[in-house]
Design an enzyme around this catalytic site. Sequence first.
Site, PDB file in Angstrom:
ATOM      1  N   TYR A  35      31.274  50.765  14.768  1.00  0.00           N
ATOM      2  CA  TYR A  35      32.572  51.031  14.298  1.00  0.00           C
ATOM      3  C   TYR A  35      33.518  49.953  14.917  1.00  0.00           C
ATOM      4  O   TYR A  35      34.598  49.753  14.213  1.00  0.00           O
ATOM      5  CB  TYR A  35      32.833  52.536  15.390  1.00  0.00           C
ATOM      6  CG  TYR A  35      34.306  52.781  14.576  1.00  0.00           C
ATOM      7  CD1 TYR A  35      34.452  53.970  13.674  1.00  0.00           C
ATOM      8  CD2 TYR A  35      35.163  52.604  15.420  1.00  0.00           C
ATOM      9  CE1 TYR A  35      35.673  54.312  13.082  1.00  0.00           C
ATOM     10  CE2 TYR A  35      36.778  53.127  14.949  1.00  0.00           C
ATOM     11  CZ  TYR A  35      36.904  54.125  13.722  1.00  0.00           C
ATOM     12  OH  TYR A  35      37.825  54.253  13.528  1.00  0.00           O
ATOM     13  N   PHE A  47      53.972  42.265  -9.779  1.00  0.00           N
ATOM     14  CA  PHE A  47      52.973  42.635 -10.098  1.00  0.00           C
ATOM     15  C   PHE A  47      52.879  44.385  -9.721  1.00  0.00           C
ATOM     16  O   PHE A  47      53.621  44.675  -8.909  1.00  0.00           O
ATOM     17  CB  PHE A  47      51.470  42.265  -9.510  1.00  0.00           C
ATOM     18  CG  PHE A  47      50.245  42.833  -9.607  1.00  0.00           C
ATOM     19  CD1 PHE A  47      49.550  42.748 -10.958  1.00  0.00           C
ATOM     20  CD2 PHE A  47      49.709  43.760  -8.878  1.00  0.00           C
ATOM     21  CE1 PHE A  47      48.440  43.170 -11.254  1.00  0.00           C
ATOM     22  CE2 PHE A  47      48.248  44.213  -9.254  1.00  0.00           C
ATOM     23  CZ  PHE A  47      48.009  44.170 -10.430  1.00  0.00           C
ATOM     24  N   THR A  48      52.060  45.151 -10.656  1.00  0.00           N
ATOM     25  CA  THR A  48      52.354  46.454 -10.523  1.00  0.00           C
ATOM     26  C   THR A  48      52.344  47.301  -8.919  1.00  0.00           C
ATOM     27  O   THR A  48      53.142  47.682  -8.524  1.00  0.00           O
ATOM     28  CB  THR A  48      51.163  47.254 -11.417  1.00  0.00           C
ATOM     29  OG1 THR A  48      49.933  46.895 -10.896  1.00  0.00           O
ATOM     30  CG2 THR A  48      51.487  47.000 -12.755  1.00  0.00           C
ATOM     31  N   ASP A  93      50.383  36.087  -2.544  1.00  0.00           N
ATOM     32  CA  ASP A  93      49.470  36.916  -3.010  1.00  0.00           C
ATOM     33  C   ASP A  93      48.306  36.128  -3.847  1.00  0.00           C
ATOM     34  O   ASP A  93      48.355  35.381  -4.854  1.00  0.00           O
ATOM     35  CB  ASP A  93      49.820  37.628  -4.473  1.00  0.00           C
ATOM     36  CG  ASP A  93      49.023  38.959  -5.106  1.00  0.00           C
ATOM     37  OD1 ASP A  93      47.958  38.472  -5.054  1.00  0.00           O
ATOM     38  OD2 ASP A  93      49.485  39.609  -5.874  1.00  0.00           O
ATOM     39  N   LYS A 139      38.666  40.356  -6.870  1.00  0.00           N
ATOM     40  CA  LYS A 139      38.778  39.097  -7.942  1.00  0.00           C
ATOM     41  C   LYS A 139      38.028  37.992  -7.675  1.00  0.00           C
ATOM     42  O   LYS A 139      36.851  38.109  -7.563  1.00  0.00           O
ATOM     43  CB  LYS A 139      40.477  39.043  -8.179  1.00  0.00           C
ATOM     44  CG  LYS A 139      41.313  40.301  -7.999  1.00  0.00           C
ATOM     45  CD  LYS A 139      41.335  41.167  -9.237  1.00  0.00           C
ATOM     46  CE  LYS A 139      42.089  42.515  -8.652  1.00  0.00           C
ATOM     47  NZ  LYS A 139      43.392  42.497  -8.664  1.00  0.00           N
ATOM     48  N   ARG A 156      49.206  45.550 -21.235  1.00  0.00           N
ATOM     49  CA  ARG A 156      50.025  45.015 -20.184  1.00  0.00           C
ATOM     50  C   ARG A 156      51.326  44.884 -20.854  1.00  0.00           C
ATOM     51  O   ARG A 156      51.542  43.980 -21.454  1.00  0.00           O
ATOM     52  CB  ARG A 156      49.513  43.767 -19.805  1.00  0.00           C
ATOM     53  CG  ARG A 156      48.542  44.009 -18.430  1.00  0.00           C
ATOM     54  CD  ARG A 156      49.243  44.507 -17.297  1.00  0.00           C
ATOM     55  NE  ARG A 156      48.387  44.661 -16.269  1.00  0.00           N
ATOM     56  CZ  ARG A 156      48.320  45.600 -15.200  1.00  0.00           C
ATOM     57  NH1 ARG A 156      48.990  46.817 -15.803  1.00  0.00           N
ATOM     58  NH2 ARG A 156      47.582  45.544 -14.172  1.00  0.00           N
ATOM     59  N   PHE A 211      50.412  53.751 -16.338  1.00  0.00           N
ATOM     60  CA  PHE A 211      49.262  53.198 -17.360  1.00  0.00           C
ATOM     61  C   PHE A 211      48.018  53.956 -17.185  1.00  0.00           C
ATOM     62  O   PHE A 211      47.211  53.631 -18.061  1.00  0.00           O
ATOM     63  CB  PHE A 211      49.345  51.638 -17.277  1.00  0.00           C
ATOM     64  CG  PHE A 211      49.298  50.859 -16.039  1.00  0.00           C
ATOM     65  CD1 PHE A 211      50.376  50.875 -15.071  1.00  0.00           C
ATOM     66  CD2 PHE A 211      48.077  50.590 -15.564  1.00  0.00           C
ATOM     67  CE1 PHE A 211      50.191  50.337 -13.839  1.00  0.00           C
ATOM     68  CE2 PHE A 211      47.713  50.056 -14.435  1.00  0.00           C
ATOM     69  CZ  PHE A 211      48.893  49.695 -13.608  1.00  0.00           C
TER      70      PHE A 211
HETATM   71  C1  LIG Z   1      44.588  43.340  -8.159  1.00  0.00           C
HETATM   72  C2  LIG Z   1      45.873  42.694  -7.765  1.00  0.00           C
HETATM   73  C3  LIG Z   1      46.433  43.347  -6.669  1.00  0.00           C
HETATM   74  C4  LIG Z   1      45.982  44.515  -5.974  1.00  0.00           C
HETATM   75  O1  LIG Z   1      44.724  44.413  -5.488  1.00  0.00           O
HETATM   76  P1  LIG Z   1      43.633  45.993  -5.605  1.00  0.00           P
HETATM   77  O2  LIG Z   1      42.477  45.291  -4.577  1.00  0.00           O
HETATM   78  O3  LIG Z   1      43.582  46.311  -6.900  1.00  0.00           O
HETATM   79  O4  LIG Z   1      44.543  46.867  -4.689  1.00  0.00           O
HETATM   80  C5  LIG Z   1      47.729  42.597  -6.132  1.00  0.00           C
HETATM   81  N1  LIG Z   1      48.054  41.394  -6.911  1.00  0.00           N
HETATM   82  C6  LIG Z   1      47.337  41.141  -7.885  1.00  0.00           C
HETATM   83  C7  LIG Z   1      47.885  39.778  -8.479  1.00  0.00           C
HETATM   84  C8  LIG Z   1      46.229  41.710  -8.313  1.00  0.00           C
HETATM   85  O5  LIG Z   1      45.709  41.138  -9.667  1.00  0.00           O
END
Ligand SMILES: *Cc1c(COP(=O)(O)O)cnc(C)c1O
Length: 459
Positions: free
Chosen positions: A75, A127-128, A218, A261, A385, A451
């Site tokens: 843990y 970004f969303t 980011d 990613k 998008r 979306f």
């Molecule tokens: C995917 C993404 C996020 C969010 O990350 P999650 O792992 O999906 O929560 C933030 N910024 C960018 C540019 C992304 O592509």
Amino acid sequence: MKNLKRSWAEPYKIKMVELLKMTTAPQRKKALREAGYNTFLLKSDDVYIDLLTDSGTSAMSDRQWAGMMMGDEAYAGSRNFYHLEKVVQETYGYKYLIPTHQGRGAENILSKILIKNGDIIPGNMYFTTTRLHQELAGGRFEDIIIDEAHDAENEFPFKGNVNLAKLDKLIKKYGAAKIPYISIATSVNMAGGQPISLANLKELRAFTKKHKIRIIHDMTRVAENAYFIQQKEKGYNKKSIKEIVKEINAYTDGCTMSAKKDALVNIGGFLAVNEWDVFEEARNMVVVYEGLHTYGGLAGRDMEAMAIGIGESVSDDHIRARVGQVIYLGNKMMDYNIPIVKPIGGHGIFVDAKKFLPHIPQGNFPAQTLAAELYLDAGVRTMERGIVSAGRKANGDNYFPKLELVRFTIPRRVYTQAHMDVIAESTANVYERRNKIKGMKMVYEPKYLRFFQARFEKL
Ligand SMILES: *Cc1c(COP(=O)(O)O)cnc(C)c1O
């Protein structure tokens, strides 16, 4: 003899395959209707080539899988956390690490700590999830990306760059004290995976230093951005991806990361900062939303796979093949005269739906429509998008983004060159019958990030 041509090719071979279901056109028609013409609502069993996202869809290496078996599921104080911490410090150069279950977990914590009601957060395109967390924390996002980024045709190599004049205007209008940080993405997702240059970032650093404003990075696709710097920015073609990634990060004060990613894992993310005070607060807060600060919602084995994946993600051979495959697909699309965002970005191909379906007004969702038609043709799943993703403003009005795109995101190390051929051929097929395609209307709209779950009907 001189080698005139050398294809990009994968620095790995395949040890295990995942079998796919092949569907018929009537099966796809039924599946699409049941999914409300939203590719997010399709069952993946009904999909042949899945380009919905490059998030969490990468293939892990034999070493990462071996690492999964080395998970220390304690843990507190798991050895995998300390491994990950060391890798983050050495590879990315940030001092303090907070693991989170994925990128938005990090965005939530960071936004809550740094943003006060009424604050402004300038950034190189929204970004969303990032913008939503900024808004939920009481802030407002302001776009300071260069105008070229909003033009799908413009071939400027660094469309992720910031326009400093736009930033200066915001500082004059609101004052630097109202700006807790600048939100800088590498490989700007919503612009089509477009990179920011180091020259621009350097200038931004000098400018923000003067005004005592942080830069939060980011870092989701930093290695892919580094590849474009290596290939296109003056003075960098002898530098390794590792060196360039480190230099990018050195001009920023902290990061949020979706390791799903670049970092080649199926789940995971983190927050990393250089300021002790911010770290302290994040370490307190992560317990509320994610889990203890040495696991942040992740199993020990997930942290181990991430630590190993980060190492693989900044290898020059890996990134050349990764982006090479994307460029291969993009060139193939252009051979068929399909309108795509140029230059070709790092993580996928973005088809310009306004150009593809010029007879469908933006209010009838051209990109959403095109994604549905592409699925029907050969079972390739892409995503919208455009106006659906952009959502609504605080006052309820729709955002009408300039870019109305269909994203073909390529998972890392998953598909072959023949798959890329099928994708381009299928898109060309739809392009041939484009004049017969009609738009759609939205019949169900969720309140947040619509979306993902919106439903549509054909007109
Ligand atoms: C995917 C993404 C996020 C969010 O990350 P999650 O792992 O999906 O929560 C933030 N910024 C960018 C540019 C992304 O592509």
